[in-house]
Scaffold this motif. Structure first.
Motif, PDB file in Angstrom:
ATOM      1  N   PHE A   2      15.287 -16.038  -7.585  1.00  0.00           N
ATOM      2  CA  PHE A   2      15.148 -14.806  -6.814  1.00  0.00           C
ATOM      3  C   PHE A   2      15.749 -13.604  -7.542  1.00  0.00           C
ATOM      4  N   ARG A   3      16.901 -13.780  -8.082  1.00  0.00           N
ATOM      5  CA  ARG A   3      17.674 -12.646  -8.609  1.00  0.00           C
ATOM      6  C   ARG A   3      16.924 -11.802  -9.635  1.00  0.00           C
ATOM      7  N   PRO A   4      16.285 -12.361 -10.637  1.00  0.00           N
ATOM      8  CA  PRO A   4      15.683 -11.516 -11.673  1.00  0.00           C
ATOM      9  C   PRO A   4      14.302 -10.939 -11.331  1.00  0.00           C
ATOM     10  N   LEU A   5      13.752 -11.305 -10.201  1.00  0.00           N
ATOM     11  CA  LEU A   5      12.411 -10.830  -9.854  1.00  0.00           C
ATOM     12  C   LEU A   5      12.432  -9.383  -9.384  1.00  0.00           C
ATOM     13  N   THR A   6      11.367  -8.681  -9.676  1.00  0.00           N
ATOM     14  CA  THR A   6      11.156  -7.365  -9.087  1.00  0.00           C
ATOM     15  C   THR A   6      10.684  -7.564  -7.651  1.00  0.00           C
ATOM     16  N   LYS A   7      11.283  -6.826  -6.733  1.00  0.00           N
ATOM     17  CA  LYS A   7      10.950  -6.926  -5.316  1.00  0.00           C
ATOM     18  C   LYS A   7      10.212  -5.664  -4.881  1.00  0.00           C
ATOM     19  N   ALA A   8       9.197  -5.854  -4.066  1.00  0.00           N
ATOM     20  CA  ALA A   8       8.396  -4.697  -3.675  1.00  0.00           C
ATOM     21  C   ALA A   8       7.826  -4.887  -2.274  1.00  0.00           C
ATOM     22  N   TRP A   9       7.541  -3.761  -1.659  1.00  0.00           N
ATOM     23  CA  TRP A   9       6.812  -3.720  -0.391  1.00  0.00           C
ATOM     24  C   TRP A   9       5.516  -2.947  -0.612  1.00  0.00           C
ATOM     25  N   TYR A  10       4.435  -3.533  -0.116  1.00  0.00           N
ATOM     26  CA  TYR A  10       3.125  -2.891  -0.130  1.00  0.00           C
ATOM     27  C   TYR A  10       2.681  -2.735   1.319  1.00  0.00           C
ATOM     28  N   ARG A  11       1.679  -1.891   1.519  1.00  0.00           N
ATOM     29  CA  ARG A  11       1.074  -1.790   2.851  1.00  0.00           C
ATOM     30  C   ARG A  11      -0.427  -1.574   2.722  1.00  0.00           C
ATOM     31  N   GLN A  12      -1.099  -1.983   3.765  1.00  0.00           N
ATOM     32  CA  GLN A  12      -2.544  -1.791   3.811  1.00  0.00           C
ATOM     33  C   GLN A  12      -2.927  -1.305   5.198  1.00  0.00           C
ATOM     34  N   ALA A  13      -3.464  -0.102   5.233  1.00  0.00           N
ATOM     35  CA  ALA A  13      -3.944   0.475   6.485  1.00  0.00           C
ATOM     36  C   ALA A  13      -5.396   0.065   6.691  1.00  0.00           C
TER      37      ALA A  13
END
Length: 117
Positions: free
Chosen positions: A30-41
């Protein structure tokens, strides 16, 4: 492997906090991963809302700057998206993504956020 929570219905101007837990992932993964949030309308393409790298560099969609904050807790293997002063245009399904340059790529199932005016 990713379980999102915290979505729901809220009035414009309100707040929500989304969580994404990598319950079956070990911390060293988990630690080295890039974390992101996406959205779809509805009727629109999925877009990147916010991301945070392993060295805590953050990036935000222009329309959410100053209102949303992405953070992570490596010990809990959880990524958060604090959403303040939400607007009807923030409505959509929000997805968590963890990924690396080496090709690891994990997506959550999505959580619905609905903002009413």
């Amino acid at each position: 492997q990713l379980v999102e929570s915290g979505g729901g219905s809220v009035q414009a101007g309100g707040s929500l906090r989304l969580s994404c837990k990598a319950s079956r992932m070990i911390t060293s993964t988990f630690r080295p991963l890039t974390k992101a949030w996406y959205r779809q309308a509805p009727g629109k393409e999925r877009e990147l809302v916010a991301s945070i790298s392993s060295d805590e560099n953050t990036n935000y969609l222009d329309s959410v700057k100053g209102r949303f904050t992405i953070s992570r807790d490596n010990s809990r293997k959880t990524v958060y998206l604090q959403m303040n002063s939400v607007k009807p245009d923030d409505t959509g399904v929000y997805y968590c993504r963890l990924h690396s340059q080496s090709g690891n790529d994990y997506w959550g199932q999505g959580t619905q956020v609905t903002v009413s005016s």
